[in-house]
Design a protein around this motif. Structure first.
Motif, PDB file in Angstrom:
ATOM      1  N   ALA A 123     -13.510   2.416  -9.830  1.00  0.00           N
ATOM      2  CA  ALA A 123     -12.711   3.470  -9.200  1.00  0.00           C
ATOM      3  C   ALA A 123     -11.749   2.829  -8.215  1.00  0.00           C
ATOM      4  N   ILE A 124     -10.665   3.549  -7.922  1.00  0.00           N
ATOM      5  CA  ILE A 124      -9.671   3.067  -6.961  1.00  0.00           C
ATOM      6  C   ILE A 124      -9.540   4.077  -5.825  1.00  0.00           C
ATOM      7  N   GLU A 125      -8.431   3.994  -5.091  1.00  0.00           N
ATOM      8  CA  GLU A 125      -8.137   4.868  -3.951  1.00  0.00           C
ATOM      9  C   GLU A 125      -9.147   4.677  -2.830  1.00  0.00           C
ATOM     10  N   GLN A 126      -9.538   3.438  -2.595  1.00  0.00           N
ATOM     11  CA  GLN A 126     -10.405   3.077  -1.478  1.00  0.00           C
ATOM     12  C   GLN A 126     -10.234   1.585  -1.204  1.00  0.00           C
ATOM     13  N   THR A 127     -10.673   1.126  -0.013  1.00  0.00           N
ATOM     14  CA  THR A 127     -10.701  -0.291   0.365  1.00  0.00           C
ATOM     15  C   THR A 127      -9.398  -1.011   0.009  1.00  0.00           C
ATOM     16  N   PRO A 128      -8.259  -0.559   0.510  1.00  0.00           N
ATOM     17  CA  PRO A 128      -6.976  -1.152   0.085  1.00  0.00           C
ATOM     18  C   PRO A 128      -6.854  -2.636   0.372  1.00  0.00           C
ATOM     19  N   VAL A 129      -7.526  -3.144   1.404  1.00  0.00           N
ATOM     20  CA  VAL A 129      -7.382  -4.559   1.750  1.00  0.00           C
ATOM     21  C   VAL A 129      -7.789  -5.472   0.598  1.00  0.00           C
ATOM     22  N   LEU A 130      -8.844  -5.103  -0.146  1.00  0.00           N
ATOM     23  CA  LEU A 130      -9.308  -5.957  -1.246  1.00  0.00           C
ATOM     24  C   LEU A 130      -8.285  -6.022  -2.370  1.00  0.00           C
ATOM     25  N   TYR A 131      -7.571  -4.935  -2.602  1.00  0.00           N
ATOM     26  CA  TYR A 131      -6.632  -4.875  -3.713  1.00  0.00           C
ATOM     27  C   TYR A 131      -5.297  -5.531  -3.361  1.00  0.00           C
ATOM     28  N   GLU A 132      -4.884  -5.411  -2.106  1.00  0.00           N
ATOM     29  CA  GLU A 132      -3.717  -6.166  -1.666  1.00  0.00           C
ATOM     30  C   GLU A 132      -4.004  -7.666  -1.735  1.00  0.00           C
ATOM     31  N   LEU A 133      -5.189  -8.063  -1.305  1.00  0.00           N
ATOM     32  CA  LEU A 133      -5.566  -9.474  -1.323  1.00  0.00           C
ATOM     33  C   LEU A 133      -5.632 -10.011  -2.747  1.00  0.00           C
ATOM     34  N   MET A 134      -6.307  -9.285  -3.632  1.00  0.00           N
ATOM     35  CA  MET A 134      -6.474  -9.763  -4.997  1.00  0.00           C
ATOM     36  C   MET A 134      -5.121  -9.916  -5.702  1.00  0.00           C
ATOM     37  N   ILE A 169      -2.283  -6.963   8.525  1.00  0.00           N
ATOM     38  CA  ILE A 169      -2.352  -6.008   9.638  1.00  0.00           C
ATOM     39  C   ILE A 169      -0.951  -5.618  10.084  1.00  0.00           C
ATOM     40  N   SER A 170      -0.091  -6.623  10.237  1.00  0.00           N
ATOM     41  CA  SER A 170       1.268  -6.349  10.689  1.00  0.00           C
ATOM     42  C   SER A 170       2.022  -5.490   9.691  1.00  0.00           C
ATOM     43  N   ASN A 171       1.902  -5.802   8.401  1.00  0.00           N
ATOM     44  CA  ASN A 171       2.540  -4.978   7.371  1.00  0.00           C
ATOM     45  C   ASN A 171       1.999  -3.561   7.386  1.00  0.00           C
ATOM     46  N   ARG A 172       0.703  -3.429   7.602  1.00  0.00           N
ATOM     47  CA  ARG A 172       0.037  -2.123   7.500  1.00  0.00           C
ATOM     48  C   ARG A 172       0.332  -1.236   8.705  1.00  0.00           C
ATOM     49  N   TYR A 173       0.258  -1.820   9.882  1.00  0.00           N
ATOM     50  CA  TYR A 173       0.397  -1.028  11.105  1.00  0.00           C
ATOM     51  C   TYR A 173       1.787  -1.127  11.730  1.00  0.00           C
ATOM     52  N   GLU A 201      -1.402   1.926  20.709  1.00  0.00           N
ATOM     53  CA  GLU A 201      -0.375   1.062  20.120  1.00  0.00           C
ATOM     54  C   GLU A 201      -0.112   1.373  18.658  1.00  0.00           C
ATOM     55  N   PHE A 202      -1.160   1.699  17.895  1.00  0.00           N
ATOM     56  CA  PHE A 202      -1.010   1.811  16.444  1.00  0.00           C
ATOM     57  C   PHE A 202      -1.265   3.216  15.901  1.00  0.00           C
ATOM     58  N   GLY A 203      -1.533   4.167  16.767  1.00  0.00           N
ATOM     59  CA  GLY A 203      -2.002   5.486  16.339  1.00  0.00           C
ATOM     60  C   GLY A 203      -1.061   6.266  15.451  1.00  0.00           C
ATOM     61  N   THR A 204       0.224   5.957  15.463  1.00  0.00           N
ATOM     62  CA  THR A 204       1.161   6.684  14.610  1.00  0.00           C
ATOM     63  C   THR A 204       1.228   6.111  13.201  1.00  0.00           C
ATOM     64  N   SER A 205       0.590   4.978  12.970  1.00  0.00           N
ATOM     65  CA  SER A 205       0.630   4.338  11.653  1.00  0.00           C
ATOM     66  C   SER A 205      -0.299   5.049  10.680  1.00  0.00           C
ATOM     67  N   ASP A 206       0.215   5.357   9.494  1.00  0.00           N
ATOM     68  CA  ASP A 206      -0.584   6.009   8.451  1.00  0.00           C
ATOM     69  C   ASP A 206      -1.764   5.127   8.046  1.00  0.00           C
ATOM     70  N   GLY A 207      -1.506   3.835   7.845  1.00  0.00           N
ATOM     71  CA  GLY A 207      -2.577   2.919   7.459  1.00  0.00           C
ATOM     72  C   GLY A 207      -3.631   2.783   8.534  1.00  0.00           C
ATOM     73  N   PHE A 208      -3.210   2.745   9.792  1.00  0.00           N
ATOM     74  CA  PHE A 208      -4.174   2.663  10.891  1.00  0.00           C
ATOM     75  C   PHE A 208      -5.037   3.910  10.945  1.00  0.00           C
ATOM     76  N   GLY A 223      -2.618   4.832   2.773  1.00  0.00           N
ATOM     77  CA  GLY A 223      -1.798   4.460   3.907  1.00  0.00           C
ATOM     78  C   GLY A 223      -0.627   3.608   3.471  1.00  0.00           C
ATOM     79  N   THR A 224       0.580   4.047   3.810  1.00  0.00           N
ATOM     80  CA  THR A 224       1.798   3.330   3.435  1.00  0.00           C
ATOM     81  C   THR A 224       2.695   3.192   4.653  1.00  0.00           C
ATOM     82  N   ASN A 225       3.289   2.024   4.804  1.00  0.00           N
ATOM     83  CA  ASN A 225       4.262   1.775   5.860  1.00  0.00           C
ATOM     84  C   ASN A 225       5.581   1.376   5.214  1.00  0.00           C
TER      85      ASN A 225
END
Length: 744
Positions: free
Chosen positions: A440-451, A471-475, A544-551, A101-103
């Motif tokens: 492995a990667i390509e999962q759980t993006p929140v942990l990797y953005e945080l780290m 959340i705001s950045n993602r959605y 509200e957020f349904g068009t967001s790729d990350g959402f 998911g990318t915004n």
């Protein structure tokens, strides 16, 4: 701690002054690699940015400022400039770039930066990758996918990537220079999905023989990888020799001192050349010479002498002599060599690696010539029981994912707080970096953005505040309800308590009446019904957020997790029905169980992130003949199901909840279980079924079939449909779940 923080503050002020002088007095150098990255990331706005690289000997830094209608990204190397770009995108343009998911919904006129921003990294090293990542995720990557990942690495501040693609080409060159033939080497080189464990000396030959075309194509791929990484200012970590040799080694060197060892996971013995044998230094030197000739060097070398294997002796002197020989081999070719060691063995085999043994292994190498990766510091910080690795430089790493399993899981509070706490702990010794060492990667993006957000700070992250911005950045926006949903995720799936890694669904287990299998571990960190309110809030947020790729990704992933959890109480109802001789109930729940698998498969088919087809198609794409394509497809199928042969004890270790795998492997396997139970009602033999199903599983591994490579259906519509269908069923049935006596 206060003194250390004060020191960093003074250091930051001094550095800022020095950089300011440098900016005035030094002409920026060209930054073609950084400019090209910006063109790839934000092509429609690339002309809005100017980049400046100002070389300095200080810690990595970047600056951002608006100047003459341009946004200036300034730093001491390409990674710093890329990090500046990503900081701008997150902080000023409300954007985000993740695997899932990318915004990048940028306004036509980019926001200006009101005041100059300056950031320093307190970490000299920002390490990336684990040997296992190269197979659980990267087995079939081409240059296009690698280019995207290297951009991601630069944006997230990575400057020290493990770079082991193409290692098999170097070994092929080395052994052929001694006269080894195809007959000697075909049983040695593994198939492409098993290189990680081949490189670490755990297995030989499995999934092979390896075609020449693969060795040559991945030599060329590695050249592109390391060239791009170095252009951006990264220092690559290349492999070194640890003693693993072909079984045919005795044919050419009959007097060689070889030791047989066994990984213990149903693979044949491998052979290790004793470090005291003169050939050890010779082979190691030859390997590094050829590697340096083909791939160059940044003087960092990875070598793990006993990955999940115990040494033949616990004598500290023996261990010291061994590590001295390994390091001497590096130094004989590269006088500037630095040994980078995964510290996994101190965690996985802690019963062997006591203080004397660890000191023996590490002590023979100068403190400034070895870097230890505390590979799973968010789970168990080994540095705390080794006096910070007895004076060696070390890196605080997050492991997080095992086997590439698809599961919502993580120790989110540890990741937010512990790196900075360690950095500011007087007992942390020569802590020099942070790292991502997931399997492995390509999962759980929140942990990797945080780290990776720890990279440019020396204080703990305020998680609630950070999540709001995430959340705001993602959605593209946020509201109290979606923030509440994420609070629930923090309290449930991301609470990081009780279990080591993410729980699996009973769906992916080899069918059984038990509530788990060895590598289909269903124990959760939370009550499954506690996750349901988050699901409700996500569904309510669709308008509200349904068009967001990350959402959309998060909605599918959360829906998948809820339904994957629901499979267990359903399966346990089947078990109780069988025990109570209630055939009607057994048929009811077995039918509903298969229907659940179908629904999950349909949901996951809406996102490419959760599909089997691309994994198999990418594997086949590397084949230059029908035989090679079939071999690579078998490798790809085997790793994520049986892992090894039909009797391999690692079956399901790398299981995936993927569309196509659910419908073509897991569902038919359960259907056969239900059929056998009905045929042998009240006399069902689990052991006999297991032996029989192994053969069917192996037939699936060795078969060939095309699966969709593009998603189908609407993530939003299918998620809404399944929420309406299952929401009111889940809590009542989950409350009937009996206590499961987990024994793993």
């Amino acid at each position: 701690m206060k003194n250390r923080l004060l020191g960093y503050s003074i250091y930051g002020i001094l550095l800022f002054s020095i950089v300011g002088c440098t900016n005035r007095d030094t002409k920026p150098t060209e930054n073609s690699a950084g400019d090209d990255l910006i063109e790839r990331i934000v092509p429609s706005h690339a002309t809005n940015f100017e980049t400046e690289i100002i070389r300095s000997d200080s810690a990595d830094w970047f600056e951002i400022e608006s100047k003459d209608d341009k946004i200036v990204l300034r730093g001491n190397n390409g990674v710093s400039v890329a990090s500046a770009l990503y900081y701008y995108l997150k902080e000023y343009a409300n954007c985000q770039i993740t695997w899932n998911g990318t915004n990048l919904n940028l306004p036509e006129e980019l926001p200006m930066v009101p005041e100059k921003v300056h950031k320093d990294s307190p970490y000299e090293y920002r390490y990336y990758l684990n040997y296992c990542t190269f197979n659980y995720t990267m087995s079939w990557w081409d240059w296009e996918r690698w280019e995207k990942e290297i951009d991601w690495m630069a944006l997230h501040g990575i400057n020290m990537p493990l770079a082991i693609t193409g290692e098999e080409y170097i070994w092929d060159e080395v052994y052929r220079s001694y006269g080894f033939t195809d007959e000697d080497l075909d049983p040695f080189f593994s198939g492409p999905a098993y290189f990680s464990w081949f490189w670490m000396g755990n297995l030989d030959g499995w999934g092979g023989p390896l075609p020449k075309s693969w060795k040559e194509s991945h030599r060329d791929l590695q050249k592109k990888i390391v060239q791009r990484e170095r252009e951006l200012g990264m220092k690559t970590v290349l492999p070194a020799f640890t003693g693993h040799v072909p079984a045919s080694f005795k044919k050419y060197f009959p007097d060689a001192d070889l030791k047989q060892t066994n990984w213990g996971n149903d693979f044949a013995d491998t052979y290790i050349l004793d470090a005291n044998d003169p050939l050890f230094a010779e082979i190691g030197k030859r390997f590094l010479e050829v590697q340096q000739e083909v791939y160059g060097t940044d003087h960092l070398y990875s070598a793990d002498t006993f990955n999940e294997n115990e040494p033949p002796s616990d004598d500290p002197e023996y261990l010291s002599e061994l590590s001295r020989k390994v390091f001497e081999g590096m130094k004989s070719v590269d006088p500037e060599a630095v040994w980078v060691m995964q510290g996994w063995l101190f965690y996985s085999h802690r019963e062997f690696w006591k203080a004397p043994q660890i000191k023996g292994l590490l002590g023979a190498v100068p403190d400034d010539r070895m870097i230890i990766l505390d590979l799973a510091a968010e789970i168990e910080p080994v540095w705390k029981r080794t006096e910070a690795f007895y004076g060696k430089e070390w890196i605080w790493c997050m492991l997080h994912n095992f086997g590439g399993n698809i599961s919502l899981f993580g120790r989110i509070e540890n990741v937010a707080e512990h790196p900075a706490e360690a950095l500011n702990d007087p007992a942390s010794g020569k802590l020099k970096g942070i790292g991502l060492t997931m399997e492995a990667i390509e999962q759980t993006p929140v942990l990797y953005e945080l780290m990776t957000d720890n990279t440019w700070r020396d204080t703990p992250i305020d998680l609630p505040q950070w999540l709001k911005q995430y959340i705001s950045n993602r959605y593209g926006a946020t509201n109290p309800d979606i923030e509440k949903a994420w609070d629930i995720l923090v309290e449930t799936v991301y609470n990081g308590q009780i279990i080591r890694d993410g729980a699996e669904s009973i769906i992916v287990s080899r069918p059984t009446f038990e509530g788990y299998r060895r590598w289909a571990r269903t124990k959760l960190n939370y009550k499954p019904e506690d996750l349901l309110p988050a699901w409700d809030l996500f569904v309510q947020a669709i308008p509200e957020f349904g068009t967001s790729d990350g959402f959309q990704y998060d909605l599918v992933d959360l829906s998948r997790q809820v339904l994957a959890n629901y499979a267990l109480p359903m399966q346990q109802q089947m078990a109780m029905a069988y025990k109570n001789n209630d055939k009607q109930k057994f048929d009811q729940y077995s039918t509903e169980f298969l229907e659940l698998i179908d629904d999950l498969d349909r949901l996951l088919a809406t996102r490419k992130d959760f599909m089997l087809g691309p994994w198999l198609a990418d594997a086949r794409s590397w084949g230059t003949t029908p035989e090679e394509k079939a071999l690579y497809e078998q490798n790809a199928r085997d790793l994520i199901t049986l892992w090894g042969g039909a009797d391999n004890r690692l079956h399901e270790y790398s299981n995936r909840q993927w569309s196509g795998l659910l419908s073509d492997f897991y569902k038919p396997r359960w259907e056969q279980f239900f059929t056998e139970v009905n045929v042998d009602w009240k006399s069902f033999d689990q052991a006999a079924f297991d032996e029989e199903i192994k053969q069917w599983e192996w037939s699936w591994v060795t078969s060939q079939k095309d699966f969709p490579i593009q998603p189908t259906g609407s993530s939003i519509e299918v998620a809404k449909e399944l929420h309406q269908k299952y929401r009111d069923r889940i809590a009542p049935l989950t409350k009937t779940l009996p206590t499961i006596n987990y024994n793993y």
